[in-house]
Scaffold this motif. Structure first.
Motif, PDB file in Angstrom:
ATOM      1  N   ASP A  89      39.915  37.623  77.556  1.00 25.44           N
ATOM      2  CA  ASP A  89      40.000  36.174  77.749  1.00 25.44           C
ATOM      3  C   ASP A  89      41.001  35.786  78.834  1.00 25.44           C
ATOM      4  O   ASP A  89      40.922  34.692  79.385  1.00 25.44           O
ATOM      5  CB  ASP A  89      40.430  35.479  76.452  1.00 25.44           C
ATOM      6  CG  ASP A  89      39.422  35.655  75.336  1.00 25.44           C
ATOM      7  OD1 ASP A  89      38.235  35.855  75.641  1.00 25.44           O
ATOM      8  OD2 ASP A  89      39.820  35.619  74.162  1.00 25.44           O
ATOM      9  N   MET A  90      41.970  36.635  79.091  1.00 24.41           N
ATOM     10  CA  MET A  90      43.042  36.277  80.015  1.00 24.41           C
ATOM     11  C   MET A  90      42.621  36.559  81.456  1.00 24.41           C
ATOM     12  O   MET A  90      42.335  37.699  81.818  1.00 24.41           O
ATOM     13  CB  MET A  90      44.318  37.063  79.678  1.00 24.41           C
ATOM     14  CG  MET A  90      45.458  36.840  80.669  1.00 24.41           C
ATOM     15  SD  MET A  90      45.891  35.102  80.943  1.00 24.41           S
ATOM     16  CE  MET A  90      46.577  34.673  79.343  1.00 24.41           C
ATOM     17  N   ASP A  91      42.575  35.511  82.268  1.00 28.91           N
ATOM     18  CA  ASP A  91      42.209  35.668  83.674  1.00 28.91           C
ATOM     19  C   ASP A  91      43.028  34.701  84.519  1.00 28.91           C
ATOM     20  O   ASP A  91      42.686  33.528  84.662  1.00 28.91           O
ATOM     21  CB  ASP A  91      40.714  35.422  83.870  1.00 28.91           C
ATOM     22  CG  ASP A  91      40.257  35.704  85.291  1.00 28.91           C
ATOM     23  OD1 ASP A  91      41.114  36.053  86.132  1.00 28.91           O
ATOM     24  OD2 ASP A  91      39.053  35.573  85.563  1.00 28.91           O
ATOM     25  N   ALA A  92      44.141  35.210  85.042  1.00 36.77           N
ATOM     26  CA  ALA A  92      44.976  34.430  85.958  1.00 36.77           C
ATOM     27  C   ALA A  92      44.858  34.996  87.376  1.00 36.77           C
ATOM     28  O   ALA A  92      45.805  34.927  88.172  1.00 36.77           O
ATOM     29  CB  ALA A  92      46.431  34.442  85.493  1.00 36.77           C
ATOM     30  N   GLY A  96      46.923  35.476  91.494  1.00 35.13           N
ATOM     31  CA  GLY A  96      47.312  36.777  92.024  1.00 35.13           C
ATOM     32  C   GLY A  96      47.636  37.818  90.980  1.00 35.13           C
ATOM     33  O   GLY A  96      48.100  38.910  91.319  1.00 35.13           O
ATOM     34  N   PHE A  97      47.376  37.503  89.686  1.00 35.67           N
ATOM     35  CA  PHE A  97      47.629  38.468  88.627  1.00 35.67           C
ATOM     36  C   PHE A  97      46.348  39.224  88.300  1.00 35.67           C
ATOM     37  O   PHE A  97      45.255  38.647  88.310  1.00 35.67           O
ATOM     38  CB  PHE A  97      48.140  37.761  87.363  1.00 35.67           C
ATOM     39  CG  PHE A  97      49.466  37.092  87.537  1.00 35.67           C
ATOM     40  CD1 PHE A  97      50.646  37.801  87.330  1.00 35.67           C
ATOM     41  CD2 PHE A  97      49.548  35.767  87.928  1.00 35.67           C
ATOM     42  CE1 PHE A  97      51.870  37.189  87.502  1.00 35.67           C
ATOM     43  CE2 PHE A  97      50.774  35.144  88.103  1.00 35.67           C
ATOM     44  CZ  PHE A  97      51.937  35.857  87.887  1.00 35.67           C
ATOM     45  N   HIS A 107      53.184  43.602  80.507  1.00 40.57           N
ATOM     46  CA  HIS A 107      52.207  44.522  79.937  1.00 40.57           C
ATOM     47  C   HIS A 107      51.103  44.841  80.945  1.00 40.57           C
ATOM     48  O   HIS A 107      50.738  43.996  81.774  1.00 40.57           O
ATOM     49  CB  HIS A 107      51.604  43.952  78.649  1.00 40.57           C
ATOM     50  CG  HIS A 107      50.693  42.769  78.852  1.00 40.57           C
ATOM     51  ND1 HIS A 107      49.403  42.889  79.297  1.00 40.57           N
ATOM     52  CD2 HIS A 107      50.888  41.447  78.659  1.00 40.57           C
ATOM     53  CE1 HIS A 107      48.836  41.713  79.377  1.00 40.57           C
ATOM     54  NE2 HIS A 107      49.727  40.800  79.006  1.00 40.57           N
ATOM     55  N   PRO A 108      50.542  46.050  80.877  1.00 39.09           N
ATOM     56  CA  PRO A 108      49.408  46.387  81.740  1.00 39.09           C
ATOM     57  C   PRO A 108      48.133  45.737  81.232  1.00 39.09           C
ATOM     58  O   PRO A 108      48.078  45.238  80.095  1.00 39.09           O
ATOM     59  CB  PRO A 108      49.327  47.912  81.627  1.00 39.09           C
ATOM     60  CG  PRO A 108      49.865  48.200  80.255  1.00 39.09           C
ATOM     61  CD  PRO A 108      50.947  47.178  80.026  1.00 39.09           C
ATOM     62  N   ALA A 109      47.098  45.761  82.053  1.00 42.63           N
ATOM     63  CA  ALA A 109      45.817  45.203  81.605  1.00 42.63           C
ATOM     64  C   ALA A 109      45.271  45.991  80.422  1.00 42.63           C
ATOM     65  O   ALA A 109      44.681  45.421  79.501  1.00 42.63           O
ATOM     66  CB  ALA A 109      44.816  45.212  82.758  1.00 42.63           C
TER      67      ALA A 109
END
Length: 208
Positions: A89-92, A96-97, A107-109
Motif C-alpha cells: 500500500d505504501m507508495d511515496a 523519490g522514495f 526500513h527496507p522495502a
C-alpha cells in the motif's frame, strides 16, 4: 491479557488475525494474541501488546505470526515460512522514495524475517485489500496477507525477532466469497500445528 508461551526457556508470543484461522490443532498448542484483520488493526493490537509487555519487563524473545495467505505461486494447503515481508500500500515514489518504503524511516522495502524451520520460504506482501484474480499481476511477492508488515514494524520498534508461517488458503482462480477463503482453513490449522511442533528443535539450534 497478552500471554507468551515458554519454549526451551524462551518467551514466545504467537500472533494471529482471527478466530477462524485458530482451529483445534493450534488451540491445543498455544494461546495467541488476536490482532483483527488488516494492517491498521494489526499495528494497533501488536503495538499495544508489546508496550504492555515492555512495561512488565516481559517482552517476548521471539514473535511467531501465523495464519493464511493467498498465492498463485505456492501450492494450495502448503505451509510456507515468510522469508521477507513488504507493504504494497505504501507508495511515496513521487517524492523519490522506493515503493514500499515509508518516508523518513529506516526500513527496507522487503523486511527479512527469521526462517529457522526446514520448510519452503517465500516473500510476502501485506496490504489492506483482499487480493484475487488479476490483482496478483501487480504484486512483487510470492504470497499476500493483510497483517504481517504491521507486526514486523511493531517488533522492530522493540528489537524482537519475528518469524512468519503462512498456509496457502487461496490464489488460483477468483476469490469471490468468504467461503472461498475458509474452505482450506481446517487443513491449514492442522499443518500449521505440525510446523509449530518443529519450533523447539529450531530454537535449540539457534541457541548453539
Amino acid at each position: 491479557m497478552v500471554e507468551c508461551e515458554t519454549i526451551l526457556g524462551r518467551r514466545v508470543l504467537f500472533v494471529m488475525a482471527v478466530e477462524a484461522e485458530y482451529g483445534p490443532h493450534l488451540r491445543a498448542r498455544f494461546t495467541p494474541l488476536m490482532t483483527g484483520i488488516g494492517p491498521i488493526e494489526a499495528g494497533i493490537a501488536m503495538g499495544a501488546a508489546l508496550q504492555a509487555l515492555a512495561a512488565q519487563t516481559a517482552l517476548p524473545d521471539l514473535v511467531v505470526s501465523l495464519g493464511s495467505a493467498g498465492s498463485r505461486r505456492c501450492p494450495l494447503g502448503e505451509i510456507v515460512q515468510v522469508a521477507s515481508v513488504s507493504w504494497r500500500d505504501m507508495d511515496a515514489s513521487r517524492l523519490g522514495f522506493p515503493k514500499g518504503v515509508t518516508p523518513m524511516t529506516d526500513h527496507p522495502a522487503d523486511i527479512p524475517l527469521l526462517t529457522p524451520l526446514d520448510l519452503p520460504r517465500a516473500r510476502l506482501s501485506t496490504g489492506a485489500n483482499v487480493v484475487g484474480g488479476d490483482d496478483y499481476d501487480g504484486i512483487d511477492a510470492d504470497m499476500v496477507d493483510m497483517e504481517s508488515f504491521a507486526i514486523a514494524r511493531a517488533c522492530a520498534r522493540h528489537g524482537i525477532p519475528l518469524m512468519g508461517l503462512r498456509g496457502i488458503s487461496d490464489g488460483p482462480g477468483e476469490l469471490d466469497h468468504i467461503n472461498s477463503w475458509m474452505e482450506l482453513l481446517g487443513l491449514i490449522d492442522e499443518r500449521l500445528a505440525q510446523a509449530v511442533d518443529l519450533l523447539p528443535d529450531a530454537l535449540a539450534r539457534m541457541g548453539d
